[in-house]
Design a protein around this motif. Structure first.
Motif, PDB file in Angstrom:
ATOM      1  N   PRO A   7      29.755 -27.423 -21.615  1.00 51.54           N
ATOM      2  CA  PRO A   7      30.253 -26.262 -22.358  1.00 51.54           C
ATOM      3  C   PRO A   7      31.772 -26.195 -22.346  1.00 51.54           C
ATOM      4  O   PRO A   7      32.441 -26.802 -21.509  1.00 51.54           O
ATOM      5  N   VAL A  10      32.778 -21.579 -18.828  1.00 53.07           N
ATOM      6  CA  VAL A  10      31.661 -21.105 -18.020  1.00 53.07           C
ATOM      7  C   VAL A  10      32.069 -19.826 -17.321  1.00 53.07           C
ATOM      8  O   VAL A  10      33.183 -19.717 -16.801  1.00 53.07           O
ATOM      9  N   ARG A 109      28.777 -27.218 -13.824  1.00 55.32           N
ATOM     10  CA  ARG A 109      28.312 -26.852 -15.166  1.00 55.32           C
ATOM     11  C   ARG A 109      29.381 -27.156 -16.212  1.00 55.32           C
ATOM     12  O   ARG A 109      29.085 -27.651 -17.299  1.00 55.32           O
ATOM     13  N   LEU A 317      27.595 -19.383 -20.768  1.00 52.68           N
ATOM     14  CA  LEU A 317      28.279 -20.589 -21.223  1.00 52.68           C
ATOM     15  C   LEU A 317      28.968 -20.359 -22.559  1.00 52.68           C
ATOM     16  O   LEU A 317      28.506 -19.548 -23.365  1.00 52.68           O
TER      17      LEU A 317
END
Length: 317
Positions: A7, A10, A109, A317
């Protein structure tokens, strides 16, 4: 998640927890600690992360130190990181573990790295005694871990149960005290005597055959009785290191008032100074908070009623 689909930014929220006690501090059967705790609403650590060519950190110096440690240990690229809100530090709510997990999992992430919270915890040096903070991040709810054995990377989660939606925790804060942490905490554990095996056995028996069944059946009184028993046993054991059953005398006075009213599910989270008391509904918790504030006067304490949180960290996200 591969880096191709990482992404562009985050946001992560890691919830606070109450550490409700240890089961065996003497490793009578080869495993030490074992603990119980609950994830709570109302407090958490929130981070925002964006890609960046070099590390940029908006927050206290200890945050940047932690970020650099995790980047090095886990081979993670840099980012632009902003600390939006934070769990009160050294208050017994798990601020250190939740910050570490938020940083490590947020970076993972952001960059599409398949890391787990337990991998991040090991890299950050968290979970050395209790796994409650890690499990709170992963799942939320009421949690029991199995302590540390000779091959444990982090304490394994043994039980996770949801807490009834109506139950509430009255938190009692004393801003003038901080719980033991760092080297002082390690020194305290080194100096305390071995935990009596009979007391550990009684705690495990009560939790397995009274506390957990009571929670599964939403039996408030039986669950409170178990919680209070374990808290008293832990508090008396740790008294030489923290100056009494509770770290803060003012928190102790407030808890004594609640106990005199017949409430049983009360105690201190971790090394404190935050105290807590469990109530069956929001109304009784709010009523007792008002009574305490009126009866104790301008004592410097702060009271807050929170629900349990039956899920772990949140992502955007």
């Amino acid at each position: 998640m591969s880096a191709e689909f990482a992404p562009s930014n985050v946001e992560i929220f890691a919830p606070a927890r109450l550490h409700l006690g240890f089961l065996d501090l003497g490793s009578g059967l080869g495993r030490r600690f074992g603990s119980l705790g609950v994830t709570i609403a109302g407090f958490g650590t929130r981070l925002q992360l964006r890609p960046a060519a070099s590390l940029q950190v908006a927050g206290p110096a200890r945050l940047e130190t932690l970020v650099r440690r995790l980047m090095a240990a886990l081979a993670l690229p840099p980012a632009d990181i902003t600390l939006v809100e934070e769990i009160p530090v050294h208050a017994g709510l798990g601020s250190g573990t939740q910050l570490a997990l938020a940083v490590g999992m947020g970076l993972a992430r952001l960059h599409g790295r398949p890391l787990t919270p337990r991998q991040v915890a090991v890299a950050a040096g968290r979970g050395a005694r209790s796994g409650i903070g890690i499990a709170a991040f992963e799942q939320g709810g009421f949690l029991v871990d199995g302590g540390r054995g000779k091959n444990s990377a982090t304490p394994p989660l043994l039980s996770r149960l949801p807490v009834p939606e109506s139950w509430r925790w009255l938190l009692i804060f004393d801003p003038d005290f901080r719980g033991l942490h760092g080297e002082c905490e390690r020194q305290a554990f080194r100096q305390l005597p071995r935990y009596p095996r009979e007391r550990a056995a009684a705690a495990c028996h009560r939790l397995l055959m009274q506390g957990l069944p009571a929670l599964a059946e939403a039996d408030f009184d039986a669950f409170s009785e178990t919680l209070g028993w374990i808290q008293r046993a832990n508090g008396d054991y740790f008294a030489p290191a923290q100056g009494g059953r509770y770290t803060s005398r003012r928190v102790a006075e407030a808890l004594k008032c609640l106990e005199a009213q017949g409430w049983r599910g009360l105690g201190q989270s971790s090394w404190g100074p935050t105290g807590f008391c469990l109530f069956p509904d929001p109304e009784s918790a709010a009523f007792e908070a008002r009574k305490l504030a009126a009866s104790l006067g301008d004592c410097g304490l702060r009271f807050e009623v929170v629900a349990s949180r039956n899920h772990g960290a949140d992502w955007r996200l």
